[in-house]
Design an enzyme around this catalytic site. Structure first.
Site, PDB file in Angstrom:
ATOM      1  N   ASN A  86      11.102   4.264   2.613  1.00  0.00           N
ATOM      2  CA  ASN A  86      10.598   4.673   3.926  1.00  0.00           C
ATOM      3  C   ASN A  86      11.731   4.452   4.938  1.00  0.00           C
ATOM      4  OD1 ASN A  86       9.307   4.920   6.388  1.00  0.00           O
ATOM      5  ND2 ASN A  86       7.996   3.121   6.134  1.00  0.00           N
ATOM      6  N   LYS A 122      11.773   5.236   7.939  1.00  0.00           N
ATOM      7  CA  LYS A 122      11.262   5.048   9.313  1.00  0.00           C
ATOM      8  C   LYS A 122      12.047   5.943  10.279  1.00  0.00           C
ATOM      9  CE  LYS A 122       9.754   0.521   7.948  1.00  0.00           C
ATOM     10  NZ  LYS A 122       9.300  -0.798   8.350  1.00  0.00           N
ATOM     11  N   HIS A 141       0.560   3.595   7.651  1.00  0.00           N
ATOM     12  CA  HIS A 141       1.533   2.500   7.719  1.00  0.00           C
ATOM     13  C   HIS A 141       1.145   1.574   8.870  1.00  0.00           C
ATOM     14  CE1 HIS A 141       5.257   0.326   8.367  1.00  0.00           C
ATOM     15  NE2 HIS A 141       5.585   0.652   7.127  1.00  0.00           N
ATOM     16  N   GLU A 148       2.800   0.250  11.093  1.00  0.00           N
ATOM     17  CA  GLU A 148       3.393   0.603  12.385  1.00  0.00           C
ATOM     18  C   GLU A 148       2.603   1.718  13.060  1.00  0.00           C
ATOM     19  OE1 GLU A 148       7.397   1.061  10.890  1.00  0.00           O
ATOM     20  OE2 GLU A 148       7.423  -1.097  10.498  1.00  0.00           O
ATOM     21  N   GLU A 186       0.966  -3.706   1.922  1.00  0.00           N
ATOM     22  CA  GLU A 186       2.073  -4.201   2.741  1.00  0.00           C
ATOM     23  C   GLU A 186       1.535  -5.213   3.754  1.00  0.00           C
ATOM     24  OE1 GLU A 186       5.536  -1.182   2.858  1.00  0.00           O
ATOM     25  OE2 GLU A 186       4.177  -0.679   4.457  1.00  0.00           O
ATOM     26  N   GLY A 230       9.785  -6.043   7.360  1.00  0.00           N
ATOM     27  CA  GLY A 230      10.991  -6.169   8.172  1.00  0.00           C
ATOM     28  C   GLY A 230      11.318  -7.587   8.606  1.00  0.00           C
ATOM     29  N   SER A 253       9.702  -6.356   2.904  1.00  0.00           N
ATOM     30  CA  SER A 253      10.906  -7.139   2.616  1.00  0.00           C
ATOM     31  C   SER A 253      11.305  -7.150   1.142  1.00  0.00           C
ATOM     32  CB  SER A 253      10.754  -8.576   3.147  1.00  0.00           C
ATOM     33  OG  SER A 253      10.625  -8.564   4.556  1.00  0.00           O
TER      34      SER A 253
HETATM   35  P1  PGA Z   1      10.704  -3.435   4.884  1.00  0.00           P
HETATM   36  O1  PGA Z   1       9.612  -2.338   5.319  1.00  0.00           O
HETATM   37  O2  PGA Z   1      11.072  -3.179   3.459  1.00  0.00           O
HETATM   38  O3  PGA Z   1      11.864  -3.200   5.832  1.00  0.00           O
HETATM   39  O4  PGA Z   1      10.074  -4.768   5.072  1.00  0.00           O
HETATM   40  C1  PGA Z   1       8.631  -1.919   4.416  1.00  0.00           C
HETATM   41  C2  PGA Z   1       7.799  -0.823   5.035  1.00  0.00           C
HETATM   42  O5  PGA Z   1       7.560  -0.868   6.256  1.00  0.00           O
HETATM   43  O6  PGA Z   1       7.334   0.078   4.337  1.00  0.00           O
END
Ligand code: PGA
Length: 254
Positions: free
Chosen positions: A12, A14, A99, A101, A169, A175, A215
């Protein structure tokens, strides 16, 4: 891992990626050598502006592409939105929906996620439906209950292993460099599998890929991917470096 499930590692990107980052996709394609191809599926979900170009760069590589969100509507007066059919037309096979976010920054509720997942399936895309608890929900002992409720509200009825991917997640792990313990991941993924059996049927649930995200990096991937009922990874930050993304894929396919 789950018996008889071919794992999927999805990147992803983003809101990262200009034309120059097409080189990441090409480098991933180069590193997806026959041994890896035999054991793990890969997908790259770039920003919508790059989807067509990334899909073109990956032709012949057997690496799929995906969108990061789609409209619940088919077409029409929805300025700024991108439909599932448009993503499919740009070469996508997958689309991430729900997601955290999107849920947090755009107020998407389970019903919205469900509508988007249905729109995706109607356009022959496989939705990667994201679920996960916040730090406060985990500390309150509500993580599994929260995730089950999200699954109930978000997953289209009649989904199968061929038409649905779920990604667990934990919001607090995205992140941040933090990950749940292996035991917590095992508990959650077993709980998700049980809920999928309730929602989709006992014969369907064992075939649905349940990814872990939050992560994931090459150094922790083997441990996380080795957990029962973890069928791959949804990777954010580490998917922007071809070598890291491939390192996770290798850990997953091992
Ligand atoms: P990350 O994000 O691997 O940077 O923690 C995962 C995601 O948001 O799908």
């Amino acid at each position: 891992m789950t018996n008889n499930i071919r794992p999927l590692v999805a990147g992803n990107w983003k809101m990262n990626g200009l034309k120059a980052e097409l080189a990441i996709a090409s480098a991933v394609a180069q590193g997806y050598e026959p041994g890896l191809r035999r054991s793990v599926d890969l997908a790259i979900c770039p920003p919508a502006t790059l989807l067509f170009a990334v899909s073109a760069a990956l032709i012949g590589s057997r690496i799929a592409t995906g969108g990061q969100d789609c409209s619940a509507h088919e077409s029409g007066a929805y300025t700024g939105e991108v439909s599932a059919a448009m993503l499919a037309d740009s070469g996508a096979q997958f689309v991430i929906v729900g997601h955290s976010e999107r849920r947090t920054l755009h107020g998407e509720r389970d019903a919205d996620v469900n509508a988007k997942a249905e729109a995706a399936q109607a356009a022959q895309l496989v939705p990667i439906v994201c679920v996960g608890e916040t730090r406060a929900e985990r500390e309150a002992g509500k993580a599994l209950a929260v995730v089950k409720k999200q699954l109930r509200g978000s997953i289209p009825q009649g989904s199968t292993g061929a038409t649905l991917v779920v990604a667990y997640e934990p919001v607090w792990a995205i992140g941040t460099g933090l990950t749940p313990t292996v035991a917590d991941v095992a508990d959650m993924h077993a709980g998700i599998r049980t809920e999928l059996a309730r929602l989709l049927g006992k014969s369907v649930a064992p075939g649905v890929r349940v990814l872990y995200g939050g992560s994931v990096k090459p150094s922790n991937a083997a441990e996380l991917m080795g957990v029962a009922n973890v069928d791959g990874a949804l990777v954010g930050g580490a998917s922007l470096k071809a070598e890291d993304f491939l390192g996770i894929a290798r850990a997953c396919g091992a």
